[in-house]
Design a protein around this motif. Structure first.
Motif, PDB file in Angstrom:
ATOM      1  N   THR A 195       0.821  -1.213   0.000  1.00  0.00           N
ATOM      2  CA  THR A 195       0.000   0.000   0.000  1.00  0.00           C
ATOM      3  C   THR A 195       0.855   1.264   0.000  1.00  0.00           C
ATOM      4  N   PHE A 196       2.159   1.091  -0.040  1.00  0.00           N
ATOM      5  CA  PHE A 196       3.086   2.219   0.021  1.00  0.00           C
ATOM      6  C   PHE A 196       3.375   2.783  -1.367  1.00  0.00           C
ATOM      7  N   ARG A 197       3.441   1.896  -2.348  1.00  0.00           N
ATOM      8  CA  ARG A 197       3.779   2.304  -3.719  1.00  0.00           C
ATOM      9  C   ARG A 197       2.497   2.384  -4.552  1.00  0.00           C
ATOM     10  N   ALA A 198       2.264   3.519  -5.166  1.00  0.00           N
ATOM     11  CA  ALA A 198       0.998   3.798  -5.844  1.00  0.00           C
ATOM     12  C   ALA A 198       0.651   2.763  -6.923  1.00  0.00           C
ATOM     13  N   ALA A 199       1.647   2.355  -7.712  1.00  0.00           N
ATOM     14  CA  ALA A 199       1.357   1.475  -8.851  1.00  0.00           C
ATOM     15  C   ALA A 199       1.393  -0.008  -8.489  1.00  0.00           C
ATOM     16  N   ALA A 200       1.678  -0.327  -7.233  1.00  0.00           N
ATOM     17  CA  ALA A 200       1.887  -1.728  -6.864  1.00  0.00           C
ATOM     18  C   ALA A 200       0.642  -2.579  -7.048  1.00  0.00           C
ATOM     19  N   SER A 201      -0.516  -2.062  -6.610  1.00  0.00           N
ATOM     20  CA  SER A 201      -1.764  -2.825  -6.742  1.00  0.00           C
ATOM     21  C   SER A 201      -2.096  -3.072  -8.204  1.00  0.00           C
ATOM     22  N   ASP A 202      -1.899  -2.033  -9.032  1.00  0.00           N
ATOM     23  CA  ASP A 202      -2.167  -2.183 -10.465  1.00  0.00           C
ATOM     24  C   ASP A 202      -1.283  -3.267 -11.065  1.00  0.00           C
ATOM     25  N   GLN A 203      -0.017  -3.271 -10.665  1.00  0.00           N
ATOM     26  CA  GLN A 203       0.922  -4.271 -11.180  1.00  0.00           C
ATOM     27  C   GLN A 203       0.491  -5.678 -10.776  1.00  0.00           C
ATOM     28  N   LEU A 204       0.073  -5.823  -9.522  1.00  0.00           N
ATOM     29  CA  LEU A 204      -0.346  -7.149  -9.059  1.00  0.00           C
ATOM     30  C   LEU A 204      -1.652  -7.573  -9.722  1.00  0.00           C
ATOM     31  N   GLU A 205      -2.545  -6.618  -9.975  1.00  0.00           N
ATOM     32  CA  GLU A 205      -3.808  -6.960 -10.639  1.00  0.00           C
ATOM     33  C   GLU A 205      -3.572  -7.452 -12.066  1.00  0.00           C
ATOM     34  N   ILE A 206      -2.559  -6.911 -12.714  1.00  0.00           N
ATOM     35  CA  ILE A 206      -2.200  -7.416 -14.051  1.00  0.00           C
ATOM     36  C   ILE A 206      -1.784  -8.879 -13.950  1.00  0.00           C
ATOM     37  N   TRP A 207      -0.993  -9.180 -12.895  1.00  0.00           N
ATOM     38  CA  TRP A 207      -0.571 -10.571 -12.698  1.00  0.00           C
ATOM     39  C   TRP A 207      -1.764 -11.464 -12.346  1.00  0.00           C
ATOM     40  N   ALA A 208      -2.712 -10.945 -11.573  1.00  0.00           N
ATOM     41  CA  ALA A 208      -3.911 -11.721 -11.238  1.00  0.00           C
ATOM     42  C   ALA A 208      -4.690 -12.053 -12.503  1.00  0.00           C
ATOM     43  N   ASP A 209      -4.811 -11.062 -13.384  1.00  0.00           N
ATOM     44  CA  ASP A 209      -5.488 -11.263 -14.662  1.00  0.00           C
ATOM     45  C   ASP A 209      -4.754 -12.295 -15.509  1.00  0.00           C
ATOM     46  N   ARG A 210      -3.444 -12.153 -15.542  1.00  0.00           N
ATOM     47  CA  ARG A 210      -2.606 -13.019 -16.388  1.00  0.00           C
ATOM     48  C   ARG A 210      -2.643 -14.480 -15.932  1.00  0.00           C
ATOM     49  N   THR A 211      -2.737 -14.679 -14.623  1.00  0.00           N
ATOM     50  CA  THR A 211      -2.684 -16.045 -14.080  1.00  0.00           C
ATOM     51  C   THR A 211      -4.057 -16.609 -13.746  1.00  0.00           C
ATOM     52  N   GLY A 212      -5.098 -15.786 -13.872  1.00  0.00           N
ATOM     53  CA  GLY A 212      -6.440 -16.258 -13.548  1.00  0.00           C
ATOM     54  C   GLY A 212      -6.672 -16.423 -12.062  1.00  0.00           C
ATOM     55  N   CYS A 213      -5.999 -15.621 -11.257  1.00  0.00           N
ATOM     56  CA  CYS A 213      -6.173 -15.689  -9.803  1.00  0.00           C
ATOM     57  C   CYS A 213      -7.100 -14.578  -9.332  1.00  0.00           C
ATOM     58  N   ASP A 214      -7.756 -14.803  -8.207  1.00  0.00           N
ATOM     59  CA  ASP A 214      -8.517 -13.743  -7.555  1.00  0.00           C
ATOM     60  C   ASP A 214      -7.553 -12.883  -6.745  1.00  0.00           C
ATOM     61  N   ILE A 215      -7.999 -11.657  -6.454  1.00  0.00           N
ATOM     62  CA  ILE A 215      -7.119 -10.735  -5.739  1.00  0.00           C
ATOM     63  C   ILE A 215      -7.921  -9.837  -4.816  1.00  0.00           C
ATOM     64  N   VAL A 216      -7.396  -9.561  -3.645  1.00  0.00           N
ATOM     65  CA  VAL A 216      -7.974  -8.601  -2.715  1.00  0.00           C
ATOM     66  C   VAL A 216      -7.101  -7.353  -2.738  1.00  0.00           C
ATOM     67  N   VAL A 217      -7.755  -6.205  -2.982  1.00  0.00           N
ATOM     68  CA  VAL A 217      -7.029  -4.937  -3.050  1.00  0.00           C
ATOM     69  C   VAL A 217      -7.698  -3.914  -2.140  1.00  0.00           C
ATOM     70  N   ALA A 218      -6.970  -2.881  -1.777  1.00  0.00           N
ATOM     71  CA  ALA A 218      -7.533  -1.778  -0.998  1.00  0.00           C
ATOM     72  C   ALA A 218      -8.180  -0.784  -1.949  1.00  0.00           C
ATOM     73  N   GLU A 219      -9.416  -0.356  -1.637  1.00  0.00           N
ATOM     74  CA  GLU A 219     -10.080   0.634  -2.479  1.00  0.00           C
ATOM     75  C   GLU A 219      -9.762   2.046  -2.017  1.00  0.00           C
ATOM     76  N   GLU A 220      -9.401   2.196  -0.754  1.00  0.00           N
ATOM     77  CA  GLU A 220      -9.114   3.518  -0.222  1.00  0.00           C
ATOM     78  C   GLU A 220      -7.608   3.757  -0.175  1.00  0.00           C
ATOM     79  N   GLU A 221      -7.207   4.995  -0.400  1.00  0.00           N
ATOM     80  CA  GLU A 221      -5.797   5.346  -0.283  1.00  0.00           C
ATOM     81  C   GLU A 221      -5.363   5.262   1.177  1.00  0.00           C
ATOM     82  N   LYS A 222      -4.108   5.001   1.363  1.00  0.00           N
ATOM     83  CA  LYS A 222      -3.499   4.921   2.694  1.00  0.00           C
ATOM     84  C   LYS A 222      -4.114   3.842   3.582  1.00  0.00           C
TER      85      LYS A 222
END
Length: 360
Positions: free
Chosen positions: A196-223
């Motif tokens: 949650t420290f690096r702004a683009a980190a969640s986006d990067q992981l979501e790309i990997w979730a899409d690529r591998t067909g995995c589910d993902i839990v992300v934070a919707e709120e900043e900080k």
């Protein structure tokens, strides 16, 4: 869980919304039916299958350590015409070759002096015998503590793996590749975007979730707090019958103590949801930094108790000897090595295959 009730969302794609869980592809390792094995049996078989796959992919290890092998090619040249009178010169040049490949002074001296002793006592009489003794010395250093290099996934679902390391070392990419490997063997995998420290980190992981067909839990709120994201993900993994929850964490310098303490909070939060978790805390280290990774690894280990190492970017480095130094210095097993850019290029570490690859 909805956006109105929680700052987190579960998504099988890169959209921040609650969506139906994506079904895993058919697999021989189904674990949801009543006839399926216990979690213990499933995880044992999963670890074994990953190891077996690694043995069939041994050529990836060989090609991945090409630059280190080129550095050590001088060993064959030195030993080809070796004779007793040349022992000191040959061992001096061997020592230099090992140091250049980042075996480190301590390991290098230990290996060279062992060979010197065996040569002078007549135990080693030819160049080929010296080479075999060299390989055995390196293999012994990697295996003497009988550390388990396969994933230790525990006895209950979900098994939780925390991935830690500094930014730029390949942490999120390694998590994505590990998810791919686990999915291939039939595991139901949930990702947790705990960086949650690096702004683009969640986006990067979501790309990997899409690529591998995995589910993902992300934070919707900043900080959002990383510990909150990870605890909610593990809770979701427990409720929905996931086999493995892979937890990304904020990349940090090992000298940033406030961020390092955040890792401790994450670890405690996970343990509250699943007793005994996290089952693995894997530290991702950039192989191109060679022996410079040691202080970093020591600090992470002191703070969170690292259970295994992932060494990345070794295909672009001639410093493969650092693998031996890290294992010997820290007593932490290398579990995976990154030997290429492809999704299949995160390889389970096999000590014997590694030694053959750098001295072939």
């Amino acid at each position: 869980m909805s956006a109105s009730s929680s700052p987190l969302s579960l998504s099988p794609s890169h959209h921040h919304r609650l969506a139906p869980l994506r079904r895993a592809a058919p697999s021989l390792l189904r674990c949801q039916s009543s006839s399926s094995p216990s979690p213990t049996g499933f995880f044992t078989r999963l670890g074994r299958l990953i190891k077996e796959k690694a043995k069939s992919d041994v050529e990836k290890i060989v090609s991945g350590f090409t630059k280190t092998r080129e550095n050590l090619a001088v060993v064959d040249e030195l030993l080809l015409y070796w004779n007793m009178e040349e022992t000191d010169r040959v061992l001096d040049e061997l020592e230099e070759a090992l140091l250049v490949s980042d075996f480190g002074p301590k390991i290098t001296i230990k290996i060279v002096e062992s060979l010197r002793k065996d040569i002078l006592t007549g135990k080693l009489k030819s160049g080929s015998e010296i080479k075999e003794a060299l390989k055995k010395n390196v293999l012994d250093l990697l295996t003497k503590r009988r550390m388990k290099t396969d994933l230790q996934l525990g006895t209950r679902k979900p098994s939780v793996i925390m991935i830690v390391g500094v930014n730029g070392g390949g942490k999120t990419t390694s998590l994505g590749k590990l998810a791919h490997r686990l999915k291939q063997e039939g595991a139901k995998v949930l990702m947790a975007a705990g960086d949650t420290f690096r702004a683009a980190a969640s986006d990067q992981l979501e790309i990997w979730a899409d690529r591998t067909g995995c589910d993902i839990v992300v934070a919707e709120e900043e900080k959002a707090k990383a510990a909150t994201v990870l605890s909610q993900a593990v809770k979701r993994g427990k409720e929905k019958g996931f086999d493995v929850v892979l937890c990304d964490t904020s990349g940090r310098l090992h000298t940033n103590y406030s961020l390092m303490e955040e890792l401790v909070s994450c670890k405690k939060a996970i343990k509250k949801i699943v007793s005994g978790a996290p089952n693995e805390i894997l530290l991702v280290l950039d192989g191109t930094t060679g022996l410079n990774m040691l202080p970093q690894a020591r600090e992470f280990n002191d703070v969170v108790g690292v259970t295994g190492l992932i060494l990345t970017k070794l295909d672009g480095s001639a410093r493969g000897g650092c693998v031996v130094s890290v294992v010997d210095e820290l007593g932490i097993p290398v579990k995976f090595v990154g030997v290429g850019e492809g999704v299949d290029d995160l390889q389970p570490f096999e000590a014997e295959a590694f030694v053959d690859a750098i001295f072939s």
